[in-house]
Design a protein around this motif. Structure first.
Motif, mmCIF file in Angstrom:
data_model
loop_
_atom_site.group_PDB
_atom_site.id
_atom_site.type_symbol
_atom_site.label_atom_id
_atom_site.label_comp_id
_atom_site.label_asym_id
_atom_site.label_seq_id
_atom_site.Cartn_x
_atom_site.Cartn_y
_atom_site.Cartn_z
ATOM 1 N N LYS A 234 0.866 -1.181 0.000
ATOM 2 C CA LYS A 234 0.000 0.000 0.000
ATOM 3 C C LYS A 234 0.897 1.224 0.000
ATOM 4 O O LYS A 234 1.749 1.385 0.888
ATOM 5 N N ALA A 235 0.745 2.065 -1.022
ATOM 6 C CA ALA A 235 1.560 3.271 -1.153
ATOM 7 C C ALA A 235 3.049 2.952 -1.087
ATOM 8 O O ALA A 235 3.837 3.682 -0.488
ATOM 9 N N GLU B 91 3.785 1.347 -10.574
ATOM 10 C CA GLU B 91 3.036 2.279 -9.731
ATOM 11 C C GLU B 91 3.719 3.643 -9.688
ATOM 12 O O GLU B 91 3.057 4.684 -9.620
ATOM 13 N N ASN B 92 5.046 3.628 -9.736
ATOM 14 C CA ASN B 92 5.829 4.865 -9.674
ATOM 15 C C ASN B 92 6.095 5.463 -11.057
ATOM 16 O O ASN B 92 7.038 6.243 -11.229
ATOM 17 N N PRO C 77 -3.866 1.076 -9.516
ATOM 18 C CA PRO C 77 -3.451 2.471 -9.337
ATOM 19 C C PRO C 77 -4.440 3.305 -8.547
ATOM 20 O O PRO C 77 -4.031 4.212 -7.799
ATOM 21 N N HIS D 6 -5.963 2.708 -5.959
ATOM 22 C CA HIS D 6 -5.784 2.550 -4.510
ATOM 23 C C HIS D 6 -4.306 2.539 -4.101
ATOM 24 O O HIS D 6 -4.014 2.261 -2.936
ATOM 25 N N ARG D 7 -3.417 2.789 -5.060
ATOM 26 C CA ARG D 7 -1.973 2.650 -4.804
ATOM 27 C C ARG D 7 -1.693 1.308 -4.122
ATOM 28 O O ARG D 7 -1.004 1.208 -3.108
#
Length: 468
Positions: free
Chosen positions: A182-183, A367-368, A436, A438-439
């Motif tokens: 998460k994140a 994600e990044n 994406p 919800h990261r």
């Protein structure tokens, strides 16, 4: 008399059930390859490999695993041999540092032909990298959530090792690892006994997503244009119609080239010791380019082959070390091994060994937005490229697989996931789902059998519901 002979053959199991010699050669190749990689890539025991990698496999090969002679393992030469027929050498797989195992072709016992990296090509200092902060290393990788949320999440992860999501009805769950991010931080992580953060296993078709990522890295470096004709040497003769195909077409499974069915098991390469050029680059068209989707190992192998050809022409050191120095090591993926055929062509449709944390690192790169290790490794729009449907799509949509981008499966509201979700997916239950909205990243590894698939959509929905 003919009726009597036929009845005798049918009534004699040893005659009627004897597998063809070539099928035995493929089974021996399967056994040699997985023992080699499991022993020398993953550090597993022979018993563990037999229980996991050599069980629950293709139904036509499974019965032969027990009937083949015991493998001969030469730990000094990093070589595994499995006999299959009188008068022919055994099937042989040979391990090389950083490149993993290659199978020799059927009938060969000359291990000297298998390419290696130069002796001065060294792996980074693993202890130093492991001590680095996550995601480059393993330090400070885990973040604890508020107590009730953490308890609910941990309970769902624990259920992934039980029948709830796998459909298994015995006491040997197929799940080997689950990681939830998460994140960018790990918020849940669990392993089956015998596996830990540094235990790799075969990715199967998750490797297709790695291929797309390596292409993206080459695009970022200005070495490759995915819209240009793919540099496949076998297609360069004047008048060859395959010259119109691009790497983008291949990554999207839109080549239109003939295969032996959806997925095309690629036995000649995976099990028989054939090379990419002789087994994947020779097919003719079944459909007009870009007019038909067919999920095919060959398309991805050809995309990797075209990338390799270009890199060999444009880089002084060639393609063999490119995955390590330009992508894997900069991301901290130091326990990932990209294997080759016996002539040094990467088998990047399947033959990669990767830890669960390394798979999480690869997903985190997306994600990044292509940034990792403090650098922009991919074009900033590459995640959009691989996660956007283009060209012909699976019709009808493959159940539980949604649409297809470029090396990635696509999910959305019709699958019960947020729109824009996409995933790396491999045989035997390998998944890395990127959400994406919800990261969120969901990694699951396993050894699913032919009749017991893991329900990644139900699992992902349960994870999403448990998190704020």
């Amino acid at each position: 008399m003919k009726i009597f002979v036929l009845a005798l053959l049918l009534a004699t199991p040893s005659l009627a059930a004897e597998p063809a010699p070539h099928l035995r050669a493929l089974a021996a190749g399967y056994k040699a390859a997985f023992l080699c990689s499991g022993l020398f890539n993953a550090g597993q025991t022979e018993a563990a490999i037999a229980a996991d990698d050599l069980t629950g496999i293709y139904p036509d090969l499974q019965p032969m695993m027990a009937d083949l002679p015991a493998a001969v393992i030469d730990r000094d030469k990093h070589m595994v041999s499995v006999s299959f027929a009188a008068g022919l050498p055994p099937r042989i797989a040979i391990w090389r540092p950083l490149l993993g195992c290659s199978q020799l072709p059927i009938g060969s016992n000359d291990g000297a032909v298998v390419p290696r990296l130069t002796p001065d090509f060294k792996r980074p200092d693993l202890a130093r990298l492991d001590a680095s902060p996550w995601p480059l290393g393993d330090a400070a990788a885990v973040t604890r959530l508020p107590r009730r949320t953490q308890a609910a999440l941990d309970a769902i992860v624990a259920d992934s090792f039980a029948p709830r999501f796998s459909g298994l009805n015995d006491n040997a769950p197929a799940t080997t690892a689950v990681i939830i991010l998460k994140a960018g931080k790990i918020v849940a992580e669990q392993y089956r006994t015998g596996f830990d953060i540094h235990t790799p296993q075969r990715t199967w078709s998750v490797a297709k997503s790695l291929t797309a990522t390596l292409v993206g890295r080459a695009v970022r470096l200005g070495l490759v244009d995915v819209a240009a004709p793919a540099a496949v040497p076998e297609w360069q003769a004047a008048g060859d119609p395959r010259q119109t195909l691009t790497i983008a077409d291949l990554l999207r499974m839109n080549s239109g080239l003939n295969t032996n069915g959806p997925g095309n098991r690629s036995d000649a390469i995976y099990l028989g010791g054939a090379t990419i050029p002789e087994a994947a680059a020779t097919n003719a068209f079944d459909h007009a380019p870009r007019s038909h989707f067919n999920y095919a190992n060959n398309d991805i192998m050809l995309a990797a082959y075209a990338l390799e050809t270009t890199l060999n022409r444009r880089l002084p050191g060639g393609a063999l070390g490119f995955p390590l120095t330009e992508l894997l090591w900069p991301l901290g993926m130091t326990r990932t091994t990209t294997e080759t055929d016996w002539q040094g062509h990467f088998v990047l449709s399947s033959q990669v060994w990767m830890t669960a944390r390394d798979l999480a690192r690869l997903a985190l790169l997306y994600e990044n937005q292509g940034r990792g290790g403090g650098r922009q490794l991919l074009p900033s729009d590459w995640p959009a490229f691989v996660s956007t449907p283009a060209g012909a799509q699976p019709q009808p949509a493959t159940p539980g697989r949604g649409g297809y981008g470029a090396g990635f499966w696509l999910f959305g509201a019709r699958d019960g996931l947020p729109d824009g979700s996409y995933a790396m997916v491999g045989n035997r239950g390998q998944f890395a789902v990127i959400v994406p909205a919800h990261r969120l990243i969901i990694v699951r590894r396993g050894f699913d059998g032919p009749q017991a698939g893991f329900d990644i959509l139900a699992f992902s929905k349960a994870i999403i519901a448990a998190l704020p």
